[in-house]
Design a protein around this motif. Structure first.
Motif, PDB file in Angstrom:
ATOM      1  N   GLY A  65       0.782  -1.230   0.000  1.00 56.53           N
ATOM      2  CA  GLY A  65       0.000   0.000   0.000  1.00 56.53           C
ATOM      3  C   GLY A  65       0.813   1.279   0.000  1.00 56.53           C
ATOM      4  O   GLY A  65       0.422   2.265  -0.608  1.00 56.53           O
ATOM      5  N   SER A  66       1.954   1.277   0.703  1.00 54.52           N
ATOM      6  CA  SER A  66       2.763   2.483   0.786  1.00 54.52           C
ATOM      7  C   SER A  66       4.164   2.125   1.278  1.00 54.52           C
ATOM      8  O   SER A  66       4.386   1.022   1.803  1.00 54.52           O
ATOM      9  N   LYS A  67       5.081   3.062   1.123  1.00 58.16           N
ATOM     10  CA  LYS A  67       6.438   2.847   1.639  1.00 58.16           C
ATOM     11  C   LYS A  67       6.416   2.756   3.155  1.00 58.16           C
ATOM     12  O   LYS A  67       7.149   1.966   3.756  1.00 58.16           O
ATOM     13  N   GLU A  68       5.546   3.564   3.789  1.00 59.15           N
ATOM     14  CA  GLU A  68       5.427   3.523   5.251  1.00 59.15           C
ATOM     15  C   GLU A  68       4.971   2.140   5.730  1.00 59.15           C
ATOM     16  O   GLU A  68       5.513   1.583   6.689  1.00 59.15           O
ATOM     17  N   ALA A  69       3.966   1.583   5.058  1.00 57.94           N
ATOM     18  CA  ALA A  69       3.453   0.265   5.449  1.00 57.94           C
ATOM     19  C   ALA A  69       4.511  -0.811   5.251  1.00 57.94           C
ATOM     20  O   ALA A  69       4.621  -1.743   6.061  1.00 57.94           O
ATOM     21  N   LEU A  70       5.291  -0.690   4.201  1.00 54.76           N
ATOM     22  CA  LEU A  70       6.375  -1.638   3.951  1.00 54.76           C
ATOM     23  C   LEU A  70       7.410  -1.578   5.069  1.00 54.76           C
ATOM     24  O   LEU A  70       7.845  -2.612   5.593  1.00 54.76           O
ATOM     25  N   PHE A  71       7.792  -0.371   5.464  1.00 50.68           N
ATOM     26  CA  PHE A  71       8.770  -0.229   6.539  1.00 50.68           C
ATOM     27  C   PHE A  71       8.218  -0.773   7.853  1.00 50.68           C
ATOM     28  O   PHE A  71       8.938  -1.451   8.604  1.00 50.68           O
TER      29      PHE A  71
END
Length: 220
Positions: free
Chosen positions: A63-69
């Motif tokens: 969904g997003s780079k934040e969610a991946l991190f």
């Protein structure tokens, strides 16, 4: 039987297995790219390319780079908590060996996983400045926190702590202690020797038990 017929037939991955493999490869790539570039400097394009997937595949899975991190952070914390739980299971409570092993775990995190502590600090600052990310961070890390509470609850029972002591509160203190000592070790290694974390945990649990002693009266 010819050589070709002796080759094992490669089983086609199920949809769920293929998705899990894609997510694992994206997480591995993200760990490498974040370590090189930091959270802000890393791009979803570079992470996807490093994993061998399209940007669309990354967004469809996370969904997003934040969610991946946050997923990466959750996995790291879960692994550390599982390692700590295994350490406590191997030793009798109160013998000192478990505390020594936990101290070595902290040193390994501080000295070997040298890229991730700065990444966590960078992301924390990013999340503080973006309240919606901070909420996602709290929700995403609830799983590792519950796992830590389970480990703490077992330790409290083994050490005879009073029933009213909150495993959730103690877990919060232990997590903060671990993270703080890792950062201090990176700043000044000599100030955080191997045995310090285990000793600090002993102080914490001794204090918890001492807090149940009756107060002295004037006539004592």
């Amino acid at each position: 039987m010819n050589a070709e017929s002796e080759e094992p037939v490669r089983r086609r991955l199920s949809r769920a297995e293929a998705k899990a493999r894609t997510r694992a490869l994206l997480l591995d790539a993200a760990a490498r790219v974040f370590a090189r570039k930091g959270f802000t400097g890393a791009s979803v394009e570079e992470i996807a390319e490093s994993a061998g997937f399209s940007i669309g595949a990354l967004y469809s899975n996370f969904g997003s780079k934040e969610a991946l991190f946050l997923e990466l952070l959750s996995h790291r914390q879960t692994d550390r908590i599982a390692e700590a739980a295994q350490t406590l299971d191997r030793y009798e409570p109160g013998t000192g060996e478990a505390a020594a092993e936990l101290g070595r775990l902290l040193i390994d995190v501080a000295d070997k996983d040298i890229d991730f502590a700065p990444l966590q600090a960078e992301f924390w600052l990013y999340a503080v400045r973006n309240p919606h990310v901070l909420e996602s961070m709290a929700a995403n890390l609830s799983g590792p926190r519950r796992a830590l509470e389970g480990v703490i609850s077992t330790s409290l029972a083994q050490q005879g702590a009073p029933a009213g002591v909150s495993a959730e509160a103690v877990a919060t203190v232990v997590a903060a202690l671990f993270g703080g000592l890792v950062r201090q070790r990176r700043i000044d290694p000599d100030s955080v020797p191997e045995e310090l974390f285990g000793q600090a945990l002993k102080w914490l649990f001794v204090g918890i038990n001492a807090g149940t002693a009756p107060a002295a009266t004037d006539g004592d």
